[in-house]
Structures are given as C-alpha cells and as structure tokens.
Enzyme design. Structure first.
Site, PDB file in Angstrom:
ATOM      1  N   HIS A 132       0.828  -1.210   0.000  1.00 37.69           N
ATOM      2  CA  HIS A 132       0.000   0.000   0.000  1.00 37.69           C
ATOM      3  C   HIS A 132       0.864   1.263   0.000  1.00 37.69           C
ATOM      4  O   HIS A 132       0.473   2.288  -0.552  1.00 37.69           O
ATOM      5  CB  HIS A 132      -0.899   0.021   1.241  1.00 37.69           C
ATOM      6  CG  HIS A 132      -2.105  -0.864   1.146  1.00 37.69           C
ATOM      7  ND1 HIS A 132      -3.273  -0.470   0.532  1.00 37.69           N
ATOM      8  CD2 HIS A 132      -2.322  -2.113   1.611  1.00 37.69           C
ATOM      9  CE1 HIS A 132      -4.165  -1.452   0.620  1.00 37.69           C
ATOM     10  NE2 HIS A 132      -3.614  -2.458   1.266  1.00 37.69           N
ATOM     11  N   ASP A 139      -7.478  -1.848  -1.110  1.00 33.54           N
ATOM     12  CA  ASP A 139      -8.496  -2.639  -0.427  1.00 33.54           C
ATOM     13  C   ASP A 139      -9.850  -2.115  -0.886  1.00 33.54           C
ATOM     14  O   ASP A 139     -10.125  -0.906  -0.755  1.00 33.54           O
ATOM     15  CB  ASP A 139      -8.388  -2.494   1.089  1.00 33.54           C
ATOM     16  CG  ASP A 139      -7.102  -3.094   1.648  1.00 33.54           C
ATOM     17  OD1 ASP A 139      -6.473  -3.914   0.958  1.00 33.54           O
ATOM     18  OD2 ASP A 139      -6.736  -2.728   2.782  1.00 33.54           O
ATOM     19  N   GLU A 221      -6.975 -12.401   1.551  1.00 37.21           N
ATOM     20  CA  GLU A 221      -7.886 -11.270   1.771  1.00 37.21           C
ATOM     21  C   GLU A 221      -8.666 -11.007   0.494  1.00 37.21           C
ATOM     22  O   GLU A 221      -8.099 -10.506  -0.484  1.00 37.21           O
ATOM     23  CB  GLU A 221      -7.089 -10.014   2.166  1.00 37.21           C
ATOM     24  CG  GLU A 221      -6.337 -10.167   3.475  1.00 37.21           C
ATOM     25  CD  GLU A 221      -5.453  -8.972   3.798  1.00 37.21           C
ATOM     26  OE1 GLU A 221      -5.023  -8.868   4.958  1.00 37.21           O
ATOM     27  OE2 GLU A 221      -5.195  -8.147   2.891  1.00 37.21           O
ATOM     28  N   HIS A 224      -8.189  -7.394  -1.086  1.00 41.97           N
ATOM     29  CA  HIS A 224      -6.878  -6.793  -1.351  1.00 41.97           C
ATOM     30  C   HIS A 224      -6.394  -7.106  -2.767  1.00 41.97           C
ATOM     31  O   HIS A 224      -6.322  -8.266  -3.170  1.00 41.97           O
ATOM     32  CB  HIS A 224      -5.851  -7.317  -0.335  1.00 41.97           C
ATOM     33  CG  HIS A 224      -4.480  -6.736  -0.518  1.00 41.97           C
ATOM     34  ND1 HIS A 224      -4.042  -5.648   0.185  1.00 41.97           N
ATOM     35  CD2 HIS A 224      -3.456  -7.089  -1.334  1.00 41.97           C
ATOM     36  CE1 HIS A 224      -2.798  -5.362  -0.179  1.00 41.97           C
ATOM     37  NE2 HIS A 224      -2.425  -6.231  -1.114  1.00 41.97           N
TER      38      HIS A 224
END
Length: 243
Positions: A132, A139, A221, A224
């Site tokens: 990130h 996300d 995830e 993500h």
C-alpha cells in the site's frame, strides 16, 4: 503580478502529492470511498498516523484502471468502494506498534476472532512492509446501487465479529462477501469453502473484473488487490485534504 501569483499558488496545490500520485476522486468521483484508517471504524479503533483526510490516493496508472473498472460496473448498477489505497509507512509502523502493545479490547477482537493480534503479522494478515505504501495496492469491495446501503457504523454498538451473519456484524454498506473488511480469519481467504454460493460468486466477480485490468488478488484477503509493476519505493507522505 496578481495573475502570476495565482498561477504559482495553483501549481503549488497541484504538486502537493509526489510525482505520479493522484487523488482518486479527481480521476473518478463516482467511485465510493470509505477510507477506514482515517476514522475509528477499523481494527485499531482510531485514525492511523498519516491519515489526515479520508481520501484514496493512488499511482496515476492505478487510478486510470480503476476508472475503467468503474465504467464496466456502472452498466450493471454496481460500484467500487475503496477501503484503503496508499498507506504512509508511518501508518504501517503504527499497526506494528498496536500489535505489540499487549492489549486487546472486545472491539478489536471483532476483527481477529480466532487469533491473537500479536500473531497477525506471522500469519500474513498484516505486513510490516506494505505494498500500500507504494501506491499500487488497494483494499476494496462492490456496492449494489439498487439496494439500500444507508446503514452506518455506530461506535457505541456491540456488533458481532467479522465472520458473523451480515445482519449481525458492523455494516459495510456494500455487498455481502461473507466477512467484513479487514477480517483476519480463514473465512476471508478468497477461495474459502465456508461461505455461501452467492458470496463466492460475488468474490469471483470482484476478482474477475479487477483481473481484466491486470490487478492481482491476495489469496488471504478477498478485498486486497495490487497492480504488478506499478509499485516501487515505499512513501511516507501524509494523506491530506484535497485542495
């Protein structure tokens, strides 16, 4: 002289972000944003360091591709919803310090019901070096624009944990993907078997629409995604309000 001054001021505002970074809202204002780490609705329970505004900041290439995704989804009465975009390295360090502070409140346990927060880095749910921070990781989720998405998070309410039925856990204002956002649990693994067929189809749809623009999902995830080749160095500039 006045005109020159105004032009200089405008240029200074335009250059506030490092070269190559943009506010997603300037690329596509129709993409919904719910930047969790700028408020209290997250696993730490407060804003993280560096989040001075609830704005999605990304590399310009990433923003252009997200606009393309949104245009496809809009034809189906759907929208992207951003939970996190660029993340300052100071915010990552804030997460690390939180994981080691020896405290774990019931509100925090909603996000990691099966694990101790001290184990989240070892288990791969949080990274000490985050993609990130390069501006190339995201996300996000999907929103069905045809339904009522007005339910909002109430910090005073005692919600069920992030793996619970969608009517019991904290509202995301988005399509039910089987868990809430930032849920550190095997049920959040994109290919988890413990979700319903409908939830699986929505996860697959999200992965497919992102993959068509080159984004890659992180298997632990469902929310993500990253864009290979668009990363590079990690940054620590704060996220400030758009001018």
């Amino acid at each position: 002289m006045v005109a020159a001054c105004c032009l200089a001021s405008a240029a200074a505002q335009a250059q506030k972000l490092p070269a190559g970074f943009v506010y997603l809202r300037d690329v596509d204002p129709t993409i919904i944003q719910d930047i969790r780490y700028a408020g209290s609705n997250n696993f730490v329970g407060r804003p993280l360091r560096g989040y001075q505004a609830a704005e999605c900041v990304v590399k310009r290439e990433v923003g252009t591709l997200l606009k393309s995704v949104q245009e496809e989804l809009a034809q189906q009465n759907l929208s992207l919803k951003m939970f996190d975009c660029y993340r300052p390295t100071r915010a990552v360090a804030d997460m690390v310090a939180w994981s080691r502070d020896g405290r774990e409140t019931p509100a925090q346990k909603r996000y990691n019901p099966a694990f101790s927060k001290a184990d989240l880095f070892r288990l791969g749910y949080i990274a000490e070096r985050s993609g990130h921070s390069t501006g190339a990781a995201l996300d996000l989720t999907l929103v069905d624009l045809k339904v009522d998405n007005s339910a909002t998070f109430d910090p005073a309410r005692d919600y069920a944990d992030c793996t619970a039925n969608v009517n019991l856990r904290a509202p995301d204002g988005s399509i039910d993907m089987g868990t809430g956002y930032d849920c550190s649990d095997t049920k959040s693994h994109t290919a988890a078997k413990s979700i319903t067929a409908a939830q699986r189809r929505w996860r697959e749809k999200l992965v497919q629409v992102m993959a068509r623009r080159g984004f890659v999902n992180y298997s632990k995830e469902w929310w993500h995604f990253s864009l290979p080749g668009a990363g590079g160095q990690a940054y620590d500039f704060p996220i400030t309000p758009r001018k």
